[in-house]
Design an enzyme around this catalytic site. Structure first.
Site, PDB file in Angstrom:
ATOM      1  N   HIS A  36       0.875  -1.200   0.000  1.00  0.00           N
ATOM      2  CA  HIS A  36       0.000   0.000   0.000  1.00  0.00           C
ATOM      3  C   HIS A  36       0.900   1.234   0.000  1.00  0.00           C
ATOM      4  O   HIS A  36       1.474   1.595   1.021  1.00  0.00           O
ATOM      5  CB  HIS A  36      -0.901   0.017   1.242  1.00  0.00           C
ATOM      6  CG  HIS A  36      -1.868   1.165   1.257  1.00  0.00           C
ATOM      7  ND1 HIS A  36      -3.218   0.992   1.464  1.00  0.00           N
ATOM      8  CD2 HIS A  36      -1.704   2.502   1.099  1.00  0.00           C
ATOM      9  CE1 HIS A  36      -3.828   2.167   1.426  1.00  0.00           C
ATOM     10  NE2 HIS A  36      -2.923   3.109   1.211  1.00  0.00           N
TER      11      HIS A  36
ATOM     12  N   HIS B 258     -10.591   1.210   1.881  1.00  0.00           N
ATOM     13  CA  HIS B 258     -10.386   2.235   2.904  1.00  0.00           C
ATOM     14  C   HIS B 258     -11.601   2.097   3.817  1.00  0.00           C
ATOM     15  O   HIS B 258     -12.672   2.601   3.513  1.00  0.00           O
ATOM     16  CB  HIS B 258     -10.284   3.632   2.291  1.00  0.00           C
ATOM     17  CG  HIS B 258      -9.968   4.674   3.323  1.00  0.00           C
ATOM     18  ND1 HIS B 258      -8.758   5.320   3.397  1.00  0.00           N
ATOM     19  CD2 HIS B 258     -10.701   5.140   4.361  1.00  0.00           C
ATOM     20  CE1 HIS B 258      -8.766   6.143   4.443  1.00  0.00           C
ATOM     21  NE2 HIS B 258      -9.927   6.060   5.032  1.00  0.00           N
TER      22      HIS B 258
ATOM     23  N   HIS C 272      -4.642  -0.529   5.873  1.00  0.00           N
ATOM     24  CA  HIS C 272      -4.160   0.247   7.023  1.00  0.00           C
ATOM     25  C   HIS C 272      -5.105   0.146   8.233  1.00  0.00           C
ATOM     26  O   HIS C 272      -5.679   1.132   8.666  1.00  0.00           O
ATOM     27  CB  HIS C 272      -3.901   1.713   6.661  1.00  0.00           C
ATOM     28  CG  HIS C 272      -4.917   2.360   5.750  1.00  0.00           C
ATOM     29  ND1 HIS C 272      -6.256   2.342   5.994  1.00  0.00           N
ATOM     30  CD2 HIS C 272      -4.758   3.040   4.596  1.00  0.00           C
ATOM     31  CE1 HIS C 272      -6.873   2.987   5.027  1.00  0.00           C
ATOM     32  NE2 HIS C 272      -5.990   3.414   4.168  1.00  0.00           N
TER      33      HIS C 272
END
Ligand code: NCD
Ligand code: ZN
Length: 346
Positions: free
Chosen positions: A15, A138, A176
């Site tokens: 990423h 996300h 993340h």
């Protein structure tokens, strides 16, 4: 005896934000020195939404790779409400597009073209499931009623659980992750549901944003969380579970754009990325699991061969500069002016 030198299979970054033009040329050498490949985020202005744009962006990245480096950019498409199943089939057939990135509209830097309602993408998810193209999430809601620190957990409840139920074979990466809820969700899901973990979420908690005054350089999205979450993430990263892999989310922004009345989100870590992960793993005595996390799990998830060459890290502190060049504008890297405990040997 404590480990002071570590040779590992060359890692990959699953990423990464490389931007374009002068900034791309300035930041790419940091990633290329450490990583064999990177999943490159498509949130340019305008975003990369077609295979033709991804190919052209890939060429620009390759042109900026320093001589002697075999760094390989792995491209992604930015999911919009105009993406069609035909785009997915073309992406899969292209060989250069490896995933599709979902941003909730307005969630983060350059996410204006993102998706307002996941239900509008059902035919596309169907196609991705069929072609085995991973969906990179996300994973935050943008509902202004939801507390900013709860946005990941609420995304899992409101959207991710349903997505898993409706598309049980869809390959996904919760990008993340920042919370225990994210780590638990991925640990319990099948092997084709993965997560990337950034150095900042493994090393910092939300106090970093406020320690000694407001620090825009500790601001990224999803925002840093409290210490108990950091510990849960570190436990997941060092668990040996192949669902968890390295993804820096290194995101360069000019200093002036961060140090502003409306400072933008993103932390630059490419200059010290694998070194920072080594610190995190060392902090819990699990350097023995760094190689699998950094160099094996992601490649296996994406169905790509593991890298064949190696890098060597030495436990030898060095000082990160206060400022770096982001292509004619200064930027402030993670740990600016402070020490990093591990050093990448040339
Ligand atoms: C990223 C960026 O700057 O492009 N910022 C960030 O805080 N992580 C966008 C993103 O991945 O959310
Ligand atoms: Zn990102």
């Amino acid at each position: 005896m404590a480990i002071t030198e570590l040779t590992l299979t060359r890692p990959d970054d699953w990423h990464l934000h490389l931007r374009d033009d002068a900034m791309l040329a300035a930041v790419l050498p940091d990633s290329a020195r450490r990583f064999g490949r990177a999943i490159v985020m498509p949130n340019l202005k305008p975003p990369i939404t077609t295979v033709a744009e991804a190919r052209a962006y890939r060429e620009r990245i390759l042109a900026a790779v320093p001589a002697g480096s075999a760094f390989e950019p792995l491209m992604t498409l930015y999911l919009t409400e105009a993406t069609t199943p035909a785009h997915i089939a073309e992406a899969k057939a292209s060989g250069c597009v490896h995933a599709v990135k979902y941003y909730p509209a307005g969630a983060t830097t350059n996410a204006d073209s993102g998706v307002t309602d996941l239900h509008r993408c059902r035919a596309v998810f169907e196609a991705m499931q069929k072609h085995g193209l991973p969906l990179l999430l996300h994973g935050e809601v943008v509902d202004p009623e939801v507390d900013v620190f709860d946005r990941e957990a609420v995304f899992i409840d409101r959207h991710l659980t349903g997505l898993r139920r409706d598309f049980p074979g869809l390959r996904m990466v919760l990008e993340h992750i920042t919370t225990r809820a994210g780590a638990d969700f991925v640990a319990e899901a099948p092997a084709y549901v993965g997560a990337t973990l950034t150095p900042q979420h493994l090393l910092l908690n939300r106090n970093a944003i406020f320690s000694g005054g407001l620090s825009p350089h500790a601001y990224c999205l999803p925002v840093l969380k409290r210490e108990s979450h950091r510990q849960a993430l570190l436990a997941a990263a060092t668990s040996g579970d192949p669902s968890f892999f390295l993804g820096t989310d290194s995101a360069p922004h000019p200093r002036h754009a961060k140090e502003s009345a409306c400072g933008c989100a993103g932390i630059y870590s490419a200059h010290a990325a694998i070194e920072l992960y080594a610190e995190a793993f060392d902090s819990v005595g699990r350097l023995d699991r760094l190689e699998a996390f950094a160099s094996f799990h992601g490649a296996d998830f994406y169905g790509l061969p593991r890298n064949r060459d190696t890098i060597t890290l030495r436990k030898q502190p060095w000082r990160v500069p206060e400022e770096v060049d982001f292509g004619g504008v200064p930027g402030v890297p993670m740990r600016a002016g402070d020490q990093v405990a591990w050093w990448l040997v040339d």
